[in-house]
Write an enzyme that holds these catalytic residues in place. Structure first.
Site, PDB file in Angstrom:
ATOM      1  N   ILE A   1       5.495   2.342   7.498  1.00 39.78           N
ATOM      2  CA  ILE A   1       5.764   3.757   7.775  1.00 39.78           C
ATOM      3  C   ILE A   1       4.448   4.521   7.824  1.00 39.78           C
ATOM      4  O   ILE A   1       3.677   4.521   6.863  1.00 39.78           O
ATOM      5  CB  ILE A   1       6.684   4.351   6.689  1.00 39.78           C
ATOM      6  CG1 ILE A   1       8.017   3.601   6.656  1.00 39.78           C
ATOM      7  CG2 ILE A   1       6.907   5.835   6.934  1.00 39.78           C
ATOM      8  CD1 ILE A   1       8.927   4.023   5.518  1.00 39.78           C
TER       9      ILE A   1
ATOM     10  N   PRO B   1       0.847  -1.206   0.000  1.00 46.82           N
ATOM     11  CA  PRO B   1       0.000   0.000   0.000  1.00 46.82           C
ATOM     12  C   PRO B   1       0.877   1.249   0.000  1.00 46.82           C
ATOM     13  O   PRO B   1       1.468   1.609   1.014  1.00 46.82           O
ATOM     14  CB  PRO B   1      -0.799  -0.133   1.302  1.00 46.82           C
ATOM     15  CG  PRO B   1       0.046  -0.997   2.193  1.00 46.82           C
ATOM     16  CD  PRO B   1       0.828  -1.910   1.305  1.00 46.82           C
TER      17      PRO B   1
ATOM     18  N   ASP C   1       5.897   2.623   2.136  1.00 43.18           N
ATOM     19  CA  ASP C   1       5.113   1.421   2.419  1.00 43.18           C
ATOM     20  C   ASP C   1       4.306   1.695   3.678  1.00 43.18           C
ATOM     21  O   ASP C   1       4.853   1.752   4.789  1.00 43.18           O
ATOM     22  CB  ASP C   1       6.055   0.228   2.619  1.00 43.18           C
ATOM     23  CG  ASP C   1       5.310  -1.086   2.861  1.00 43.18           C
ATOM     24  OD1 ASP C   1       4.095  -1.049   3.148  1.00 43.18           O
ATOM     25  OD2 ASP C   1       5.964  -2.146   2.787  1.00 43.18           O
ATOM     26  N   HIS C   2       2.983   1.860   3.510  1.00 42.63           N
ATOM     27  CA  HIS C   2       2.149   2.288   4.632  1.00 42.63           C
ATOM     28  C   HIS C   2       1.999   1.208   5.705  1.00 42.63           C
ATOM     29  O   HIS C   2       1.506   1.477   6.798  1.00 42.63           O
ATOM     30  CB  HIS C   2       0.769   2.713   4.121  1.00 42.63           C
ATOM     31  CG  HIS C   2       0.198   3.897   4.863  1.00 42.63           C
ATOM     32  ND1 HIS C   2       0.663   4.308   6.087  1.00 42.63           N
ATOM     33  CD2 HIS C   2      -0.812   4.757   4.536  1.00 42.63           C
ATOM     34  CE1 HIS C   2      -0.019   5.360   6.494  1.00 42.63           C
ATOM     35  NE2 HIS C   2      -0.928   5.656   5.570  1.00 42.63           N
ATOM     36  N   ARG C   3       2.406  -0.031   5.387  1.00 39.42           N
ATOM     37  CA  ARG C   3       2.394  -1.079   6.406  1.00 39.42           C
ATOM     38  C   ARG C   3       3.507  -0.856   7.428  1.00 39.42           C
ATOM     39  O   ARG C   3       3.390  -1.268   8.588  1.00 39.42           O
ATOM     40  CB  ARG C   3       2.585  -2.449   5.765  1.00 39.42           C
ATOM     41  CG  ARG C   3       1.524  -2.844   4.740  1.00 39.42           C
ATOM     42  CD  ARG C   3       1.923  -4.104   3.998  1.00 39.42           C
ATOM     43  NE  ARG C   3       3.213  -3.952   3.307  1.00 39.42           N
ATOM     44  CZ  ARG C   3       3.801  -4.916   2.607  1.00 39.42           C
ATOM     45  NH1 ARG C   3       3.230  -6.116   2.514  1.00 39.42           N
ATOM     46  NH2 ARG C   3       4.961  -4.705   2.006  1.00 39.42           N
TER      47      ARG C   3
END
Length: 450
Positions: free
Chosen positions: A426, A248, A422-424
Site C-alpha cells: 500500500i 515495513p 504494509d508499505h510493500r
C-alpha cells in the site's frame, strides 16, 4: 482390537497442541460424539469428541502436556469384551514418528521453583531420533506396563520402560519425577541394574501450586514469578515479531469528529430497542472500516511475495482480549451487512472468544483489522499489522477537545485513528485516501446505513 486415540488436527494450520484437560479417565465408557478432552490449539481451546464407542483403557498423554504433535497417540480405547490391561499395554498402530510431549505439570525443584527436567524436549528429541510410535520401536512392541508388589500399574513413559528393560532396572523401585509420579527417561537413564534412587517426598504438580517468587540476577535484581506461555501467547509473540521484522510499517493518523456518529447511534438504538439490539460505537466503526475499504480498494490487499492479492470482500478482523491472549474474530463481508447484523454477530463472537470457544473458521482469515482501545481511555496508538493482512486500524477514545467547527473554535467529541499499512503493498497516498474516507464516513454517518 484396541483402538489408538490420536492427537487430532483441529485446524488447517495445527501441527501440535496442548492437551489442556481430560474429561474421561481409564475405565470410562464413551460413545461417538462424547466429549473426551479439551485441546488448546494456537488460537483457542476446543473440545475433542470420540468417534468410536468403547472403554478408555489408558491415558498416554497427561493433561497439561504441551507440544503434543498431531498424530501422537494420546489414549487407548478398548472394544467391548476386551481386557483393559491388555488394551492399555498394546502397541498402537501409528504410522508416524511421535515425540514424548513436554508437560506443564512436570514436578518442580523445591528450592528454585524451576521445572524439573523430566519429560523435557531432550527426551522428546531422543524419541524422535529413535523412530517410535507411542511405544513401537523398529517394529517391536514396547515393554508392557509393569506393576508393583500391590498389583498397581506403574506409570512410565514408553521410552523409560524400554530403557529400564534394556538395563534390567525394576521400575517399582524408581521414583517418577513426571506428572502424577510418571517415570520418564531422566529417572532411569543414569541408573544401573539393581540400583534405585532414594525415595523422595513427591512434590505437588507445578500447575496446582502457586508460583514461587525468585530473584533475577544482573541489572534486573527484582523479585518475579515465572508463568509458562500458553500456545496462544507463543503464536502472538512469533507472529508479531515476524510482522515488525519483515513488514515495513507506515503510520497515518487522522482526528475524527464523532458527534454526528454518536447522535445517529442514539437514534438507531431507540428504533432497535424493540428488537433487543443495542449498537456499540465499535459496531459502527467496523462498518465504517469496511465501507472505507470499498471506497479505496487499493487498501484491501495483501502482499504475497511476487503477487499482490486484491480482495473483493471486506472481512474485518476485530481484536478481542480473551483469557488466553489476543484473538481476532472476523465479521465476514462486513461491507454488505447491516449494522444490526454486525452488532449481533460481534456480540456472539466476543462471547465465544472470552470463553475460548471460537471455531477456526471464526478467527482465521480476514482482509483488514480493527483494534479499539478507546474503552480504556487510550488516546492514540500504533497497532502492529497482523500478517498476511496489509493494514490495521487503531482507534482511541472519543474525548471532548477544542475543535474548529464551521470556521469557529468550539468543543467537539474527537477520536484519533491511526492506520498501520504494509508499505510493500500500500502506497502512502492510497493509505491517506483510505484514512480520509474513514474520517468522512464517521463524520457523515448516513453513509453507514445505506
Amino acid at each position: 482390537m484396541p483402538t489408538p486415540i490420536k492427537m487430532p488436527a483441529l485446524s488447517p494450520t495445527m501441527e501440535e497442541g496442548t492437551l489442556a484437560k481430560w474429561l474421561v479417565k481409564p475405565g470410562d465408557k464413551v460413545e461417538a460424539g462424547d466429549i473426551m478432552a479439551e485441546i488448546e490449539t494456537d488460537k483457542a481451546t476446543m473440545e475433542f469428541e470420540a468417534v468410536d464407542e468403547g472403554t478408555i483403557a489408558s491415558i498416554a498423554v497427561d493433561e497439561g502436556s504441551e507440544g503434543v504433535k498431531v498424530g501422537t497417540v494420546i489414549a487407548m480405547l478398548a472394544e467391548e469384551g476386551e481386557d483393559l490391561d491388555e488394551a492399555a499395554a498394546a502397541a498402537p498402530e501409528g504410522d508416524g514418528e511421535v515425540a514424548e510431549p513436554t508437560s506443564a505439570d512436570a514436578g518442580s525443584d523445591k528450592e528454585s521453583g524451576v521445572p524439573a527436567k523430566a519429560g523435557t524436549a531432550n527426551e522428546a528429541a531422543q524419541q524422535k531420533a529413535t523412530p517410535a510410535s507411542a511405544g513401537v520401536t523398529n517394529g517391536a512392541k514396547a515393554p508392557a506396563a509393569p506393576k508393583d508388589d500391590s498389583g498397581e500399574r506403574i506409570i512410565a513413559s514408553p521410552l523409560a520402560r524400554r530403557i529400564a528393560e534394556q538395563k534390567g532396572i525394576d521400575l517399582a523401585s524408581v521414583t517418577g519425577s513426571g506428572p502424577r509420579g510418571r517415570i520418564v527417561k531422566a529417572d532411569v537413564e543414569g541408573l544401573e541394574a539393581g540400583a534405585a534412587p532414594a525415595k523422595a517426598e513427591a512434590s505437588a504438580p507445578a500447575a496446582s501450586a502457586p508460583p514461587k517468587p525468585a530473584t533475577l540476577g544482573g541489572e534486573l535484581d527484582a523479585p518475579y514469578e515465572a508463568t509458562k506461555l500458553n500456545n496462544v501467547r507463543k503464536v502472538i509473540a512469533r507472529r508479531l515479531t515476524e510482522a515488525k521484522q519483515t513488514i515495513p510499517h507506515i503510520y497515518l493518523t487522522v482526528d475524527v469528529r464523532l458527534d454526528a456518529l454518536l447522535d445517529l447511534r442514539k437514534q438507531l438504538n431507540a428504533s432497535l430497542e424493540a428488537d433487543g439490539v443495542k449498537l456499540s460505537v465499535n459496531d459502527l466503526l467496523i462498518k465504517a472500516l469496511a465501507r472505507a475499504l470499498q471506497r479505496v480498494p487499493a487498501c484491501n490487499v495483501s502482499f504475497q511475495g511476487d503477487e499482490l492479492y486484491q480482495y473483493s470482500r471486506e472481512d474485518i478482523s476485530v481484536a478481542v482480549a480473551a483469557p488466553s491472549g489476543l484473538i481476532t474474530p472476523i465479521i465476514r463481508d462486513a461491507g454488505k451487512k447491516g449494522l444490526a447484523q454486525i452488532s449481533t454477530e460481534m456480540k456472539e463472537l466476543a462471547t465465544k472468544a472470552k470463553d475460548n470457544k471460537l471455531q477456526p473458521q471464526e478467527y482465521q482469515g480476514g482482509t483488514a483489522s480493527l483494534s479499539n482501545l478507546g474503552m480504556f481511555g487510550t488516546k492514540q496508538f500504533d497497532a502492529v499489522i497482523n500478517p498476511p493482512q496489509a493494514m490495521i486500524l487503531a482507534v482511541g477514545a472519543g474525548e471532548q477537545r477544542p475543535h474548529v467547527i464551521d470556521g469557529a473554535l468550539g468543543v467537539a467529541t474527537v477520536m484519533s485513528a491511526t492506520g498501520s499499512f504494509d508499505h510493500r503493498a500500500i502506497d502512502g497516498a492510497d493509505g491517506a485516501r483510505f484514512m480520509e474516507a474513514f474520517q468522512q464516513l464517521c463524520e457523515n454517518p448516513m453513509g453507514l446505513v445505506v
